[in-house]
Scaffold this motif. Structure first.
Motif, PDB file in Angstrom:
ATOM      1  N   TYR A  42      84.850 -40.362 -25.010  1.00 31.82           N
ATOM      2  CA  TYR A  42      84.316 -40.143 -23.665  1.00 31.82           C
ATOM      3  C   TYR A  42      83.375 -38.941 -23.620  1.00 31.82           C
ATOM      4  O   TYR A  42      82.462 -38.889 -22.798  1.00 31.82           O
ATOM      5  CB  TYR A  42      85.457 -39.959 -22.670  1.00 31.82           C
ATOM      6  CG  TYR A  42      85.014 -39.963 -21.218  1.00 31.82           C
ATOM      7  CD1 TYR A  42      84.589 -41.140 -20.615  1.00 31.82           C
ATOM      8  CD2 TYR A  42      85.019 -38.793 -20.461  1.00 31.82           C
ATOM      9  CE1 TYR A  42      84.185 -41.162 -19.283  1.00 31.82           C
ATOM     10  CE2 TYR A  42      84.619 -38.795 -19.134  1.00 31.82           C
ATOM     11  CZ  TYR A  42      84.198 -39.989 -18.554  1.00 31.82           C
ATOM     12  OH  TYR A  42      83.795 -39.993 -17.227  1.00 31.82           O
ATOM     13  N   SER A  43      83.561 -37.999 -24.502  1.00 30.29           N
ATOM     14  CA  SER A  43      82.688 -36.829 -24.534  1.00 30.29           C
ATOM     15  C   SER A  43      81.252 -37.186 -24.921  1.00 30.29           C
ATOM     16  O   SER A  43      80.323 -36.404 -24.685  1.00 30.29           O
ATOM     17  CB  SER A  43      83.237 -35.770 -25.498  1.00 30.29           C
ATOM     18  OG  SER A  43      83.298 -36.292 -26.815  1.00 30.29           O
ATOM     19  N   ASP A  44      81.042 -38.371 -25.499  1.00 28.42           N
ATOM     20  CA  ASP A  44      79.690 -38.827 -25.835  1.00 28.42           C
ATOM     21  C   ASP A  44      78.966 -39.424 -24.633  1.00 28.42           C
ATOM     22  O   ASP A  44      77.748 -39.602 -24.662  1.00 28.42           O
ATOM     23  CB  ASP A  44      79.746 -39.899 -26.929  1.00 28.42           C
ATOM     24  CG  ASP A  44      80.275 -39.367 -28.247  1.00 28.42           C
ATOM     25  OD1 ASP A  44      79.780 -38.325 -28.701  1.00 28.42           O
ATOM     26  OD2 ASP A  44      81.195 -39.994 -28.818  1.00 28.42           O
ATOM     27  N   GLY A  60      85.815 -44.147  -7.911  1.00 21.88           N
ATOM     28  CA  GLY A  60      85.231 -44.209  -9.241  1.00 21.88           C
ATOM     29  C   GLY A  60      85.541 -42.973 -10.059  1.00 21.88           C
ATOM     30  O   GLY A  60      85.855 -43.056 -11.255  1.00 21.88           O
ATOM     31  N   GLN A  61      85.466 -41.815  -9.407  1.00 25.85           N
ATOM     32  CA  GLN A  61      85.815 -40.572 -10.103  1.00 25.85           C
ATOM     33  C   GLN A  61      87.291 -40.572 -10.491  1.00 25.85           C
ATOM     34  O   GLN A  61      87.646 -40.227 -11.625  1.00 25.85           O
ATOM     35  CB  GLN A  61      85.511 -39.356  -9.204  1.00 25.85           C
ATOM     36  CG  GLN A  61      84.055 -38.947  -9.207  1.00 25.85           C
ATOM     37  CD  GLN A  61      83.234 -39.656  -8.148  1.00 25.85           C
ATOM     38  OE1 GLN A  61      83.570 -40.764  -7.734  1.00 25.85           O
ATOM     39  NE2 GLN A  61      82.141 -39.029  -7.725  1.00 25.85           N
ATOM     40  N   ARG A  62      88.152 -40.962  -9.538  1.00 28.97           N
ATOM     41  CA  ARG A  62      89.587 -40.954  -9.831  1.00 28.97           C
ATOM     42  C   ARG A  62      89.905 -41.842 -11.023  1.00 28.97           C
ATOM     43  O   ARG A  62      90.745 -41.506 -11.866  1.00 28.97           O
ATOM     44  CB  ARG A  62      90.369 -41.433  -8.601  1.00 28.97           C
ATOM     45  CG  ARG A  62      91.879 -41.566  -8.827  1.00 28.97           C
ATOM     46  CD  ARG A  62      92.512 -40.219  -9.137  1.00 28.97           C
ATOM     47  NE  ARG A  62      93.925 -40.346  -9.485  1.00 28.97           N
ATOM     48  CZ  ARG A  62      94.395 -40.540 -10.716  1.00 28.97           C
ATOM     49  NH1 ARG A  62      93.543 -40.669 -11.740  1.00 28.97           N
ATOM     50  NH2 ARG A  62      95.692 -40.613 -10.935  1.00 28.97           N
ATOM     51  N   THR A  70      84.923 -34.383 -18.220  1.00 31.44           N
ATOM     52  CA  THR A  70      83.782 -33.719 -18.848  1.00 31.44           C
ATOM     53  C   THR A  70      82.711 -33.292 -17.861  1.00 31.44           C
ATOM     54  O   THR A  70      81.723 -32.672 -18.250  1.00 31.44           O
ATOM     55  CB  THR A  70      83.140 -34.661 -19.889  1.00 31.44           C
ATOM     56  OG1 THR A  70      82.711 -35.854 -19.232  1.00 31.44           O
ATOM     57  CG2 THR A  70      84.139 -35.024 -20.984  1.00 31.44           C
ATOM     58  N   GLY A  71      82.885 -33.639 -16.590  1.00 25.87           N
ATOM     59  CA  GLY A  71      81.924 -33.211 -15.574  1.00 25.87           C
ATOM     60  C   GLY A  71      80.681 -34.060 -15.468  1.00 25.87           C
ATOM     61  O   GLY A  71      79.756 -33.724 -14.724  1.00 25.87           O
ATOM     62  N   VAL A  72      80.616 -35.198 -16.178  1.00 21.44           N
ATOM     63  CA  VAL A  72      79.412 -36.024 -16.129  1.00 21.44           C
ATOM     64  C   VAL A  72      79.298 -36.720 -14.778  1.00 21.44           C
ATOM     65  O   VAL A  72      80.306 -36.937 -14.095  1.00 21.44           O
ATOM     66  CB  VAL A  72      79.410 -37.077 -17.262  1.00 21.44           C
ATOM     67  CG1 VAL A  72      79.352 -36.396 -18.616  1.00 21.44           C
ATOM     68  CG2 VAL A  72      80.616 -38.003 -17.158  1.00 21.44           C
ATOM     69  N   PRO A  73      78.075 -37.075 -14.347  1.00 22.53           N
ATOM     70  CA  PRO A  73      77.906 -37.772 -13.071  1.00 22.53           C
ATOM     71  C   PRO A  73      78.623 -39.119 -13.062  1.00 22.53           C
ATOM     72  O   PRO A  73      78.563 -39.866 -14.035  1.00 22.53           O
ATOM     73  CB  PRO A  73      76.389 -37.960 -12.974  1.00 22.53           C
ATOM     74  CG  PRO A  73      75.798 -36.938 -13.882  1.00 22.53           C
ATOM     75  CD  PRO A  73      76.785 -36.782 -14.993  1.00 22.53           C
ATOM     76  N   VAL A  74      79.285 -39.393 -11.934  1.00 19.16           N
ATOM     77  CA  VAL A  74      79.945 -40.682 -11.716  1.00 19.16           C
ATOM     78  C   VAL A  74      79.382 -41.270 -10.429  1.00 19.16           C
ATOM     79  O   VAL A  74      79.351 -40.591  -9.400  1.00 19.16           O
ATOM     80  CB  VAL A  74      81.474 -40.518 -11.603  1.00 19.16           C
ATOM     81  CG1 VAL A  74      82.133 -41.849 -11.243  1.00 19.16           C
ATOM     82  CG2 VAL A  74      82.065 -39.969 -12.895  1.00 19.16           C
TER      83      VAL A  74
END
Length: 403
Positions: A42-44, A60-62, A70-74
């Motif tokens: 997932y870090s990729d 979606g975030q949950r 990782t803080g990526v946009p969702v």
């Protein structure tokens, strides 16, 4: 920049309330499987579009948090029954546009028992007249249906597609047995799919003898409400090469359309339920891919009701208008025929958790194009087509090609 599907995953589709799980549990299972299939973590992942219809904002975030923090946009995506393919399209656009090298598209649904309604909240059940009141985004669609056919106390989605079926029968001579042949074929296909909600085999006579939901559609010709999730990892060619990824499948062409004037001008339910949208989406996808229906070997299409499979045959160019009943009856859309349509069992038998459906179609096609579909493998499959449609409306056609 080209985009490729590097990994796919899905849960088994199940009858609501069968398993004690939450939507984030489904996404952990499907998303984790897609990441493992791609050989990444997932870090990729750089961005995450997540499709669903029946959960609140930021669900979606949950769900994605189960895979990593990782803080990526969702992004939360809702496009009715075309939601899953819409999430895939956003992932493809992010990669093709050069914004990202690795995007994870997720789709899930945790539904209620009972027939899907047409209410403004998207979760109504039954056939109440206020399911298509002026506040509903599909009020215009149901209004056209009611003007021509009236409104009955049956589930509104079954009603509008059933009315489309009657129009097709009256105009072209399509028979109830031909409609039932679609369902019998898809139930037969699902017997070999471990992810399918139903795996029982039915003959045409069994389909015709089942309880009528809205004439001429019987229960075995209607997709069920379902729980489940699906996922796809979409990457750039550069990312795939740098990571030495194997089994990638090219997204050769993809297009989305919405309703046009043609959808409403005729007053026909055939047009209102989306045949013009599907036809135009297919035309654009073929053009972008440099392919035609004659190049396709395997198709996963949106058979929410048996009639929609027939309408989609015509929209995709598999046969002339009015000839789709004869096409399915001839065996041209099953093993040994010209195409294999819905080897997964389709929505009718595999199940239809709205937000997951489009991504589950992509998963099936990726397995087919890799030669990994087991007993349901289509021999020599090199090009696959997915068709996902939502009333209200959105139609997405995706062409996938083996590398």
């Amino acid at each position: 920049m080209k985009a490729y599907v590097a990994g796919v995953g899905m849960t088994r589709f199940e009858k609501p309330e069968t398993r004690d799980w939450q939507y984030w549990d489904m996404v952990r299972e499907a998303g984790g499987a897609a990441l493992a299939d791609a050989g990444i973590t997932y870090s990729d992942v750089e961005q995450v579009p997540v499709g669903y219809c029946f959960q609140p904002s930021t669900a979606g975030q949950r769900a994605a948090y189960e895979l990593g923090l990782t803080g990526v946009p969702v992004y939360n995506v809702n496009n009715n029954c075309a939601t899953g393919a819409t999430a895939l399209m956003l992932a493809r656009q992010l990669v093709e546009g050069g914004a990202c090298d690795c995007v994870l598209a997720l789709g899930f649904e945790k539904m209620k028992k009972g027939a899907l309604g047409g209410g403004a909240d998207g979760g109504a059940r039954g056939g109440a007249a206020d399911d298509w009141s002026s506040t509903s985004p599909v009020a215009r669609h149901y209004g056209i249906m009611a003007a021509r056919h009236g409104f009955e106390m049956t589930p509104p989605t079954a009603q509008i597609f059933g009315d489309a079926a009657r129009e097709h029968m009256e105009k072209y001579g399509t028979t109830e047995a031909q409609l039932a042949a679609v369902a019998a074929k898809n139930h037969r296909h699902s017997a070999h799919n471990p992810y399918a909600q139903f795996r029982d085999v039915y003959e045409v006579a069994d389909v015709l003898a089942a309880r009528t939901v809205h004439r001429p559609l019987t229960k075995l010709q209607c997709s069920p409400t379902s729980d489940g999730a699906a996922a796809a990892v979409v990457v750039s060619g550069r990312f795939a090469e740098e990571r030495s990824l194997t089994g990638v499948v090219e997204i050769a062409g993809q297009a989305m359309t919405t309703d046009t004037e043609e959808s409403f001008a005729s007053g026909s339910c055939i047009d209102v339920v989306g045949q013009p949208m599907s036809r135009e989406a297919a035309r654009r996808a073929y053009e972008r891919a440099g392919l035609g229906i004659e190049d396709v070997h395997v198709v996963e299409l949106h058979d929410c009701f048996s009639v929609n499979e027939l309408l989609t045959y015509e929209a995709l160019g598999m046969c002339p208008a009015g000839e789709s009943g004869k096409l399915v009856e001839s065996g041209a859309t099953t093993y040994g025929g010209r195409w294999v349509v819905n080897p997964s069992g389709g929505l009718i038998s595999k199940g239809h958790p709205l937000g997951a459906t489009g991504l589950a179609q992509a998963a099936e096609l990726v397995w087919q194009l890799r030669g990994e579909a087991g007993e349901r493998q289509v021999p020599g499959a090199r090009v696959g087509l997915a068709h996902n449609i939502g009333l209200g409306g959105a139609a997405v056609v995706t062409l996938l090609r083996a590398v």
